[in-house]
Design a protein around this motif. Structure first.
Motif, PDB file in Angstrom:
ATOM      1  N   ALA A  35      38.302  81.941  63.087  1.00 48.68           N
ATOM      2  CA  ALA A  35      38.789  82.588  64.312  1.00 48.68           C
ATOM      3  C   ALA A  35      39.200  81.556  65.356  1.00 48.68           C
ATOM      4  CB  ALA A  35      37.710  83.522  64.868  1.00 48.68           C
ATOM      5  N   LEU A  36      38.434  80.483  65.464  1.00 45.10           N
ATOM      6  CA  LEU A  36      38.785  79.406  66.390  1.00 45.10           C
ATOM      7  C   LEU A  36      40.114  78.765  65.998  1.00 45.10           C
ATOM      8  CD1 LEU A  36      35.249  77.796  66.706  1.00 45.10           C
ATOM      9  CD2 LEU A  36      36.535  78.767  68.617  1.00 45.10           C
ATOM     10  N   LYS A  37      40.304  78.554  64.710  1.00 41.99           N
ATOM     11  CA  LYS A  37      41.574  77.991  64.232  1.00 41.99           C
ATOM     12  C   LYS A  37      42.718  78.966  64.504  1.00 41.99           C
ATOM     13  CE  LYS A  37      42.570  74.691  62.434  1.00 41.99           C
ATOM     14  NZ  LYS A  37      43.225  73.491  63.046  1.00 41.99           N
ATOM     15  N   LEU A  38      42.482  80.239  64.283  1.00 38.91           N
ATOM     16  CA  LEU A  38      43.497  81.261  64.537  1.00 38.91           C
ATOM     17  C   LEU A  38      43.944  81.216  66.000  1.00 38.91           C
ATOM     18  CD1 LEU A  38      44.866  83.821  63.161  1.00 38.91           C
ATOM     19  CD2 LEU A  38      43.041  85.135  64.261  1.00 38.91           C
ATOM     20  N   ALA A  39      42.978  81.152  66.911  1.00 33.67           N
ATOM     21  CA  ALA A  39      43.304  81.152  68.336  1.00 33.67           C
ATOM     22  C   ALA A  39      44.012  79.870  68.755  1.00 33.67           C
ATOM     23  CB  ALA A  39      42.029  81.342  69.155  1.00 33.67           C
ATOM     24  N   SER A  40      43.666  78.764  68.136  1.00 36.17           N
ATOM     25  CA  SER A  40      44.327  77.495  68.451  1.00 36.17           C
ATOM     26  C   SER A  40      45.779  77.511  67.985  1.00 36.17           C
ATOM     27  CB  SER A  40      43.572  76.336  67.786  1.00 36.17           C
ATOM     28  OG  SER A  40      44.230  75.105  68.002  1.00 36.17           O
ATOM     29  N   LEU A  41      46.002  77.905  66.753  1.00 35.98           N
ATOM     30  CA  LEU A  41      47.364  77.931  66.203  1.00 35.98           C
ATOM     31  C   LEU A  41      48.259  78.911  66.957  1.00 35.98           C
ATOM     32  CD1 LEU A  41      46.525  77.929  62.381  1.00 35.98           C
ATOM     33  CD2 LEU A  41      47.307  75.979  63.749  1.00 35.98           C
ATOM     34  N   ALA A  42      47.649  79.994  67.444  1.00 31.73           N
ATOM     35  CA  ALA A  42      48.428  81.055  68.073  1.00 31.73           C
ATOM     36  C   ALA A  42      48.937  80.682  69.458  1.00 31.73           C
ATOM     37  CB  ALA A  42      47.588  82.328  68.169  1.00 31.73           C
ATOM     38  N   GLN A  43      48.607  79.487  69.932  1.00 27.60           N
ATOM     39  CA  GLN A  43      49.079  79.077  71.247  1.00 27.60           C
ATOM     40  C   GLN A  43      50.472  78.436  71.189  1.00 27.60           C
ATOM     41  OE1 GLN A  43      46.062  77.512  73.996  1.00 27.60           O
ATOM     42  NE2 GLN A  43      44.536  78.021  72.450  1.00 27.60           N
ATOM     43  N   GLY A  44      51.038  78.348  69.980  1.00 29.19           N
ATOM     44  CA  GLY A  44      52.420  77.922  69.862  1.00 29.19           C
ATOM     45  C   GLY A  44      52.644  76.453  70.106  1.00 29.19           C
ATOM     46  N   ALA A  45      51.672  75.626  69.770  1.00 28.03           N
ATOM     47  CA  ALA A  45      51.839  74.181  69.936  1.00 28.03           C
ATOM     48  C   ALA A  45      51.648  73.433  68.627  1.00 28.03           C
ATOM     49  CB  ALA A  45      50.848  73.651  70.978  1.00 28.03           C
ATOM     50  N   SER A  46      51.571  74.169  67.509  1.00 29.80           N
ATOM     51  CA  SER A  46      51.239  73.541  66.233  1.00 29.80           C
ATOM     52  C   SER A  46      52.340  73.633  65.193  1.00 29.80           C
ATOM     53  CB  SER A  46      49.954  74.171  65.669  1.00 29.80           C
ATOM     54  OG  SER A  46      48.868  73.938  66.539  1.00 29.80           O
ATOM     55  N   GLY A  47      53.390  74.369  65.464  1.00 29.89           N
ATOM     56  CA  GLY A  47      54.495  74.461  64.509  1.00 29.89           C
ATOM     57  C   GLY A  47      54.207  75.355  63.328  1.00 29.89           C
ATOM     58  N   ILE A  48      53.214  76.187  63.422  1.00 26.36           N
ATOM     59  CA  ILE A  48      52.844  77.073  62.322  1.00 26.36           C
ATOM     60  C   ILE A  48      53.813  78.261  62.278  1.00 26.36           C
ATOM     61  CG2 ILE A  48      51.288  78.696  63.504  1.00 26.36           C
ATOM     62  CD1 ILE A  48      50.133  76.796  60.447  1.00 26.36           C
TER      63      ILE A  48
ATOM     64  N   ASP B 288      33.151  86.891  73.534  1.00 20.73           N
ATOM     65  CA  ASP B 288      34.051  87.174  72.403  1.00 20.73           C
ATOM     66  C   ASP B 288      33.640  86.372  71.173  1.00 20.73           C
ATOM     67  OD1 ASP B 288      35.645  88.876  73.964  1.00 20.73           O
ATOM     68  OD2 ASP B 288      36.999  87.252  74.559  1.00 20.73           O
ATOM     69  N   TRP B 289      33.399  85.090  71.368  1.00 19.34           N
ATOM     70  CA  TRP B 289      33.045  84.236  70.235  1.00 19.34           C
ATOM     71  C   TRP B 289      31.692  84.647  69.658  1.00 19.34           C
ATOM     72  CZ3 TRP B 289      37.292  82.413  68.757  1.00 19.34           C
ATOM     73  CH2 TRP B 289      38.227  81.863  69.621  1.00 19.34           C
ATOM     74  N   ARG B 290      30.758  85.057  70.526  1.00 23.57           N
ATOM     75  CA  ARG B 290      29.468  85.514  70.022  1.00 23.57           C
ATOM     76  C   ARG B 290      29.644  86.767  69.177  1.00 23.57           C
ATOM     77  NH1 ARG B 290      27.209  87.078  74.332  1.00 23.57           N
ATOM     78  NH2 ARG B 290      25.781  85.449  74.991  1.00 23.57           N
ATOM     79  N   ALA B 291      30.484  87.681  69.639  1.00 24.58           N
ATOM     80  CA  ALA B 291      30.717  88.911  68.883  1.00 24.58           C
ATOM     81  C   ALA B 291      31.306  88.610  67.506  1.00 24.58           C
ATOM     82  CB  ALA B 291      31.644  89.843  69.672  1.00 24.58           C
ATOM     83  N   ILE B 292      32.233  87.666  67.439  1.00 17.51           N
ATOM     84  CA  ILE B 292      32.815  87.282  66.147  1.00 17.51           C
ATOM     85  C   ILE B 292      31.751  86.658  65.259  1.00 17.51           C
ATOM     86  CG2 ILE B 292      34.481  85.728  65.039  1.00 17.51           C
ATOM     87  CD1 ILE B 292      36.236  86.162  67.592  1.00 17.51           C
ATOM     88  N   TYR B 293      30.919  85.810  65.827  1.00 14.56           N
ATOM     89  CA  TYR B 293      29.814  85.203  65.073  1.00 14.56           C
ATOM     90  C   TYR B 293      28.893  86.280  64.500  1.00 14.56           C
ATOM     91  CZ  TYR B 293      25.425  82.555  64.434  1.00 14.56           C
ATOM     92  OH  TYR B 293      24.259  82.002  63.938  1.00 14.56           O
TER      93      TYR B 293
END
Length: 514
Positions: free
Chosen positions: A101-114, A15-20
């Motif tokens: 995309a990495l930041k998007l996936a990190s924030l979307a885990q619901g542990a950042s208060g975004i 997935d990450w390679r495809a985004i790259y």
């Protein structure tokens, strides 16, 4: 354009390679509930009136300074503006997209208060090709990649510059052109966007993906060089490698055997060859390249975990409205992974250069000096080998481990850092150097095989030579060498060499985790 659905915490290296490579990530809707719950938890934490780092306090050494409720939005804007202090050339658009995309996936885990709306903007910027201009220097890999991620976030609030459809614009103009608008960051959001290892991880992943192309291409040119030098495939016998047991070595030997199977050049000297053993650069390819393969797979495993993790601070736990301060922003795992990739790249290029040097030396290869039919009048491959040597030595200097370095920052509050950003950022240049070395080896090995006509190499390797000859004719007399090298390097960079030998199984790195 290809779309990739990201399930936060479950993305694969593919997935990450495809985004790259240009695919557009979209978040799986299942993450929305956790994101909303995390944002609501921040509101409840604020309502308690207690000091919580990064939500209603200053940052770093200023964590003890309490911030009034009416200044919380200003606090988040200020952290973005003050931390956007990078320097140097802009990061490539491909790596910047991967970082986003990495930041998007990190924030979307619901542990950042975004807040969901803030997450939506970041996702929309990726979908509509708004790519912030991010200076590539300024991160020490803890407390997160603050400067580069600040430049990314600045565009979200209408500050700085971005590319839109390849055109460099002000942040506001780029967002407007894409039908988007800047946002005002709420409590915790600026810090959530800034804190994390996504810059280092994106660069390391890009280095890993390029290393896979380089590794597989070097197996092809290594086999071709072995045939050009009338080397033996006996050192690739599976019984040798089974006794040592290293997976990478076993798979590499199998790949080299497969690449050389059916070679008339090899068959011509199976018997009656006075040479007992080949030089190490031929004979020890499974041991050297296999070790590189194992190390690259270990780095891949680390980076897959990191890419799916949350490296923010503090972390928000909505189930009990808790904000916990920790150190997930410290990029030591990424630093180690980047160092491993650097070491592998260095060694892949180093042994390839030794094969080039062997081919141009008639005492070792039995071929005409410098691979030219008329040595003396012509210099042939004399200086391309020198260029390869220069690139290999440059990579040796770059390969010094970044992870062993540290320097205190933020008035000694942040007193140990990873240098992961340095370690990862050098990989692109190192991979480019190795691509050039492999391109030169491709030219030299194909030239060497030509001296054995009418005997031919194997069908897979013959397909590689035929493809090269579409762009670069055989060298008879000296000519301007640079265009030949550029064509061969471009062929390597395209990843076409592994595809040309599709009938042979070449070991994968980023498509699996060991």
């Amino acid at each position: 354009m290809t779309a990739i659905r990201l399930i936060p915490g479950q993305a694969t290296l593919a997935d990450w390679r495809a985004i790259y490579q240009g695919a557009v990530p979209t978040l799986d809707p299942s993450c929305r509930a956790a994101v909303a719950a995390s944002a609501a938890a921040v509101d409840r934490i604020l309502a308690k009136g207690e000091p919580v780092y990064g939500i209603n306090t200053g940052f770093g050494k200023l964590a003890s300074v309490r911030i009034a409720a009416e200044d919380l939005e200003t606090l988040q804007r200020n952290i973005v503006l003050s931390h956007a202090a990078g320097t140097g050339a802009p990061l490539s658009a491909a790596i910047t997209r991967l970082m986003m995309a990495l930041k998007l996936a990190s924030l979307a885990q619901g542990a950042s208060g975004i807040r969901p709306a803030t997450l939506d903007l970041l996702e929309a910027m990726l979908a509509r090709d708004v790519i912030p201009l991010v200076p590539e220097q300024g991160s020490v890999g803890a407390s997160g990649d603050l400067a580069p991620l600040s430049h990314m976030t600045a565009v979200m609030i209408g500050v700085g510059e971005a590319l839109h459809q390849g055109k460099r614009l002000s942040a506001v103009d780029a967002l407007t052109a894409a039908g988007l608008a800047p946002i005002t960051l709420g409590a915790k959001e600026g810090l959530a966007l800034l804190n994390g290892t996504q810059f280092s991880t994106a660069n390391a992943l890009a280095g890993l993906f390029e290393a896979e192309i380089v590794f597989q291409s070097a197996l092809v040119t290594g086999a071709l060089s072995t045939d050009a030098a009338r080397g033996s495939d006996a050192p690739f016998d599976p019984r040798i490698h089974a006794l040592r047991r290293h997976r990478g070595q076993i798979e590499t030997a199998a790949a080299l055997r497969g690449l050389m199977t059916g070679s008339a050049i090899r068959a011509s000297h199976v018997e009656g060859d006075d040479r007992v053993q080949d030089p190490y650069c031929l004979r020890c390819q499974p041991q050297v390249m296999g070790a590189a393969l194992d190390v690259l797979r270990q780095a891949a495993a680390t980076l897959e975990i990191e890419a799916n993790g949350v490296s923010d601070n503090p972390l928000i736990f909505a189930e009990d409205d808790t904000a916990l301060s920790g150190g997930n922003f410290h990029a030591e795992p990424v630093a180690f992974a980047a160092d491993m990739i650097a070491l592998a790249l260095c060694e892949i290029g180093s042994i390839a250069e030794r094969r080039i040097a062997m081919l141009v030396d008639p005492a070792l290869s039995g071929l005409p000096a410098f691979l030219t039919p008329k040595p003396g009048l012509n210099s042939g491959f004399m200086i391309p080998q020198v260029t390869a040597a220069a690139l290999v030595s440059e990579n040796k200097q770059r390969a010094y481990p970044a992870s062993v370095d540290s320097i205190p920052t933020s008035a000694n509050q942040e007193d140990h850092v990873s240098m992961a950003a340095h370690g990862a950022r050098r990989l692109a240049a190192m991979a480019a150097n190795v691509r050039a070395v492999i391109g030169i080896e491709l030219l030299a090995a194909a030239q060497g095989c030509g001296f054995h006509a009418p005997l031919a190499t194997s069908a897979p390797l013959g397909a590689v030579i035929a493809r090269l000859r579409q762009d670069v004719p055989r060298l008879e007399d000296d000519r301007h060498f640079h265009p030949d090298m550029e064509a061969a390097i471009a062929l390597v960079a395209s990843g076409e060499l592994p595809r040309l030998v599709a009938g042979c199984t070449l070991p994968a790195i980023a498509g699996e985790v060991a």
